[in-house]
Every structure is written in C-alpha cells, then in structure tokens.
Write a protein that holds these residues in place. Structure first.
Motif, PDB file in Angstrom:
ATOM      1  N   LEU A  52       0.827  -1.207   0.000  1.00 38.39           N
ATOM      2  CA  LEU A  52       0.000   0.000   0.000  1.00 38.39           C
ATOM      3  C   LEU A  52       0.862   1.258   0.000  1.00 38.39           C
ATOM      4  O   LEU A  52       0.514   2.271  -0.619  1.00 38.39           O
ATOM      5  N   LEU A  53       1.998   1.199   0.691  1.00 39.12           N
ATOM      6  CA  LEU A  53       2.895   2.354   0.791  1.00 39.12           C
ATOM      7  C   LEU A  53       3.901   2.419  -0.352  1.00 39.12           C
ATOM      8  O   LEU A  53       4.728   3.326  -0.391  1.00 39.12           O
ATOM      9  N   ASP A  54       3.853   1.443  -1.259  1.00 43.65           N
ATOM     10  CA  ASP A  54       4.791   1.355  -2.371  1.00 43.65           C
ATOM     11  C   ASP A  54       6.222   1.102  -1.901  1.00 43.65           C
ATOM     12  O   ASP A  54       7.177   1.406  -2.603  1.00 43.65           O
ATOM     13  N   PHE A  55       6.372   0.551  -0.713  1.00 37.34           N
ATOM     14  CA  PHE A  55       7.690   0.081  -0.280  1.00 37.34           C
ATOM     15  C   PHE A  55       8.065  -1.182  -1.050  1.00 37.34           C
ATOM     16  O   PHE A  55       9.236  -1.474  -1.250  1.00 37.34           O
ATOM     17  N   LEU A  56       7.038  -1.939  -1.446  1.00 35.37           N
ATOM     18  CA  LEU A  56       7.185  -3.112  -2.304  1.00 35.37           C
ATOM     19  C   LEU A  56       6.332  -2.906  -3.553  1.00 35.37           C
ATOM     20  O   LEU A  56       5.296  -2.239  -3.496  1.00 35.37           O
ATOM     21  N   GLY A  61      -1.636  -7.274  -9.973  1.00 38.08           N
ATOM     22  CA  GLY A  61      -2.724  -6.601  -9.266  1.00 38.08           C
ATOM     23  C   GLY A  61      -2.385  -5.151  -8.965  1.00 38.08           C
ATOM     24  O   GLY A  61      -1.299  -4.654  -9.285  1.00 38.08           O
ATOM     25  N   THR A  62      -3.339  -4.473  -8.327  1.00 40.18           N
ATOM     26  CA  THR A  62      -3.181  -3.040  -8.050  1.00 40.18           C
ATOM     27  C   THR A  62      -3.600  -2.709  -6.626  1.00 40.18           C
ATOM     28  O   THR A  62      -4.384  -3.432  -6.001  1.00 40.18           O
ATOM     29  N   ALA A  63      -3.078  -1.582  -6.134  1.00 40.30           N
ATOM     30  CA  ALA A  63      -3.455  -1.045  -4.828  1.00 40.30           C
ATOM     31  C   ALA A  63      -3.625   0.463  -4.961  1.00 40.30           C
ATOM     32  O   ALA A  63      -2.758   1.149  -5.522  1.00 40.30           O
ATOM     33  N   ARG A  64      -4.747   0.976  -4.456  1.00 33.57           N
ATOM     34  CA  ARG A  64      -5.011   2.421  -4.456  1.00 33.57           C
ATOM     35  C   ARG A  64      -5.266   2.862  -3.026  1.00 33.57           C
ATOM     36  O   ARG A  64      -5.998   2.210  -2.280  1.00 33.57           O
ATOM     37  N   VAL A  65      -4.659   3.976  -2.647  1.00 35.95           N
ATOM     38  CA  VAL A  65      -4.881   4.538  -1.311  1.00 35.95           C
ATOM     39  C   VAL A  65      -5.238   6.012  -1.446  1.00 35.95           C
ATOM     40  O   VAL A  65      -4.584   6.747  -2.191  1.00 35.95           O
ATOM     41  N   LEU A  66      -6.311   6.412  -0.767  1.00 39.23           N
ATOM     42  CA  LEU A  66      -6.795   7.797  -0.795  1.00 39.23           C
ATOM     43  C   LEU A  66      -6.947   8.304  -2.229  1.00 39.23           C
ATOM     44  O   LEU A  66      -6.650   9.459  -2.544  1.00 39.23           O
ATOM     45  N   GLY A  68      -5.251   7.507  -4.850  1.00 41.78           N
ATOM     46  CA  GLY A  68      -4.029   7.594  -5.646  1.00 41.78           C
ATOM     47  C   GLY A  68      -3.080   6.461  -5.315  1.00 41.78           C
ATOM     48  O   GLY A  68      -3.495   5.381  -4.892  1.00 41.78           O
ATOM     49  N   SER A  69      -1.792   6.727  -5.493  1.00 47.28           N
ATOM     50  CA  SER A  69      -0.763   5.723  -5.262  1.00 47.28           C
ATOM     51  C   SER A  69       0.040   6.065  -4.017  1.00 47.28           C
ATOM     52  O   SER A  69       0.341   7.237  -3.760  1.00 47.28           O
ATOM     53  N   GLY A  70       0.417   5.031  -3.277  1.00 46.92           N
ATOM     54  CA  GLY A  70       1.274   5.245  -2.120  1.00 46.92           C
ATOM     55  C   GLY A  70       2.644   5.775  -2.484  1.00 46.92           C
ATOM     56  O   GLY A  70       3.389   6.245  -1.618  1.00 46.92           O
ATOM     57  N   ALA A  71       3.003   5.726  -3.764  1.00 42.39           N
ATOM     58  CA  ALA A  71       4.280   6.271  -4.220  1.00 42.39           C
ATOM     59  C   ALA A  71       4.235   7.783  -4.387  1.00 42.39           C
ATOM     60  O   ALA A  71       5.285   8.432  -4.457  1.00 42.39           O
ATOM     61  N   ARG A  76       1.287  10.270   0.178  1.00 38.23           N
ATOM     62  CA  ARG A  76       2.051   9.752   1.326  1.00 38.23           C
ATOM     63  C   ARG A  76       1.985  10.702   2.524  1.00 38.23           C
ATOM     64  O   ARG A  76       1.925  10.241   3.667  1.00 38.23           O
ATOM     65  N   ARG A  77       1.963  12.004   2.288  1.00 34.32           N
ATOM     66  CA  ARG A  77       1.948  12.948   3.408  1.00 34.32           C
ATOM     67  C   ARG A  77       0.634  12.921   4.175  1.00 34.32           C
ATOM     68  O   ARG A  77       0.547  13.415   5.301  1.00 34.32           O
ATOM     69  N   ARG A  78      -0.407  12.316   3.588  1.00 37.09           N
ATOM     70  CA  ARG A  78      -1.715  12.209   4.242  1.00 37.09           C
ATOM     71  C   ARG A  78      -1.871  10.881   4.984  1.00 37.09           C
ATOM     72  O   ARG A  78      -2.929  10.587   5.511  1.00 37.09           O
ATOM     73  N   ILE A  79      -0.792  10.085   4.996  1.00 37.84           N
ATOM     74  CA  ILE A  79      -0.815   8.769   5.625  1.00 37.84           C
ATOM     75  C   ILE A  79       0.052   8.774   6.872  1.00 37.84           C
ATOM     76  O   ILE A  79       1.145   9.349   6.881  1.00 37.84           O
ATOM     77  N   GLY A  80      -0.419   8.120   7.931  1.00 42.53           N
ATOM     78  CA  GLY A  80       0.393   7.858   9.105  1.00 42.53           C
ATOM     79  C   GLY A  80       0.733   6.379   9.145  1.00 42.53           C
ATOM     80  O   GLY A  80      -0.131   5.538   8.873  1.00 42.53           O
TER      81      GLY A  80
END
Length: 319
Positions: A52-56, A61-66, A68-71, A76-80
């Motif tokens: 989710l954080l694009d560390f991997l 497949g795909t992952a979307r957070v808020l 957009g992309s965790g990258a 990212r600044r809106r994530i804790g």
C-alpha cells in the motif's frame, strides 16, 4: 471503486520467488472505517501494508490509497504509518524525529503534538537510544498521528505498551476515526481488535479467509450457557445432541430443593437443547460472552477450508 473508499486492492499479489506472500487480495476499506487486519505470522499482513505504501511493488494486481498511489508524495503525506519494528537513529530525540517528519509533511499542529506527548507521558528531549521498548513505541505512535492523517496504517501498534497506555492508544484511534480517518489495524492483540474494529479481515497463507463485521463474527462463536435446572440431568443425553460440543453437570439448588447447573458449549442453534431441558424444569438461563478468540483461531487453522462466499470487498463503517 467506491468514491468513499480509502483503500482498494484488486487481485493484489506478491511473490518472493517460490514464496507466495500475498495472493489475489481484493479489499475495500471505507473512509472513516477501522479495519482489523488479522492472521498468524507470515500470513501477509505486513506485506500488504508495504504494498500500500509502495515500499514493495506487486507481482500483479493493483493497490489504491486515498484515491491515488502510495508512491505519490502528496498521497504519502496524508498517511500515518507505524511499522512493527520501528528503527530510529538512537541519537535522535523524540523532538528531532517529530520536527523531521513535520518538515517532510509541510508542518503539523504543535498544540496537537504537545497534547499527544502529554497523553503518552513522553519527554521529547530524551534520546531514543535511552528509551525502553515501550517508550520507543510511544514515540512511533505520536510520530504516526502528529499530522492527523487521513489514513493510519498500524502494524502491531500497542506492542510493549502497558495496559493504561493501551487504553490511551485505543481512545486516540477512536478519536481519529470519529474525525474521519481510516485505520488499518494489524494486530495480534485480539481483544483490542474486537474493541476497535468495525470489520475484521483475516488472512491465512497469503489469502483472505474472511472479512466480516465484529457482530457477525460474534454470531459464529460457540455459545456458552448455564441452565439452572430443578432436576439433575444426564450429561450423556445432552452430549448426543448434534450442536452440543461439551456438557458438564454441576451441583446447584432449585426453588423446590436440590437441583443442578448444566454447563454447555453449543455450536449452532440451541433449540434442541432447550427442548431436551424443558422437562427438567429450567429455572434460569445464564449466557456467557461469546469468545471471539476462538472464532479467530478457527479461521487461522490450516485444515479449515476457505469458501469464496466468506470473502467480501466492501462495508460501511459502524456509527
């Protein structure tokens, strides 16, 4: 994809060579929802968060957070984020760390940060290398929530906290969710998940086993009841009932003389039990709280099948 979703994964898969860490994860988490994310060690929980954080990067497949992309730095600044293993330069003080993260995120509310430091009884001037494991965990909690994130990803967040501070942490999570934050709570502390989560998702061997509301899971738990009877029953007669897992007779007193307490564990409907007990004079029925630990552990068991019908992709946060 729902416009109200903070997290959406579609067939999200991650392989490390021959190891299938995550397989075809379809998950949707609504904004403002607290999702308990459970599973034994190696089930894929931390892998999911890192994807989710694009560390991997996913194998497929795909992952979307808020949305957009965790990258994306703006996402990212809106994530804790609080990792299970928090690695901080031991020369940093808590104040150094919070100032560093604050600059990365474009600043934070100093009054809110001061309140957090006070709530978790942290001296921001002490170096991290001088702190106990529990106090380092508190630094991580404050750092993850200092900017009032829209999405909070927590990996074993209360590990090392004493019971009072676990309570304070739980209150903080509830407050953030009430203000609209979404929380993905990966934890082995099952009572904490039960207290906080709107829904629970359970992984096993990289696959989603089930996703359901806490009350729905509670209905799956075995019932534990005590029947106070006027006449002493034969335990074997109740043990023969299909839904009865365990039957035990204890000495008791009825209103007309010596009676008994029949202690039962029931998996399914209790109708046959009550029918069998009625001729013995049921004086009182005591029902014990459902044991969700048992439900969770049943899903963890490697011999349990994974029916597709148990997996769903979305749900509304409870009020």
């Amino acid at each position: 994809m729902s416009a109200h979703a903070a997290i959406v994964t579609t067939a999200l898969t991650k392989h490390f060579g021959a190891v299938h860490a995550l397989e075809d994860l379809n998950l949707e988490v609504s904004r403002g929802e607290i999702l308990g994310y459970l599973g034994p060690n190696g089930a894929g929980k931390t892998t999911t968060i890192r994807l989710l954080l694009d560390f991997l990067r996913p194998t497929s497949g795909t992952a979307r957070v808020l949305g957009g992309s965790g990258a994306d730095p703006e996402v990212r600044r809106r994530i804790g984020y609080l990792p299970a293993e928090l690695r901080i330069d031991p020369r940093y003080t808590a104040s150094d760390l919070l100032d560093f993260y604050g600059r990365l995120r474009g600043g934070h509310d100093r009054r809110w940060v001061s309140e957090l430091l006070e709530r978790f009884d942290l001296d921001p001037r002490r170096r991290v290398g001088e702190l106990s494991t529990g106090n380092r965990r508190k630094v991580g909690i404050v750092a993850a929530t200092a900017h009032r994130p829209e999405l909070l990803l927590l990996d074993e967040p209360s590990s090392g906290l004493d019971p009072l501070l676990q309570h304070e942490f739980q209150a903080l999570v509830r407050e953030l969710a009430a203000d609209g934050a979404t929380v993905l709570l990966s934890s082995h502390v099952l009572p904490e998940v039960e207290l906080l989560a709107h829904r629970v998702a359970i992984l096993r061997e990289g696959r989603l086993v089930t996703i359901a509301g806490v009350e729905e899971l509670r209905r799956q738990a075995r019932q534990r009841i005590d029947l106070h009877l006027e006449q002493r029953p034969r335990p074997a007669a109740f043990a023969e009932i299909t839904e009865v897992v365990e039957a035990q007779v204890m000495t008791g007193n009825g209103p007309t003389g010596p009676g008994a307490v029949l202690r039962l564990v029931i998996d399914g409907s209790a109708a046959a039990v009550f029918n069998a007990a009625a001729p013995l004079g049921v004086v009182r029925v005591v029902s014990h709280e459902a044991d969700l630990d048992e439900v969770f552990l049943r899903y963890y068991h490697p011999d349990r099948d994974i029916p597709a019908a148990e997996s769903t992709t979305s749900g509304e946060a409870r009020s």
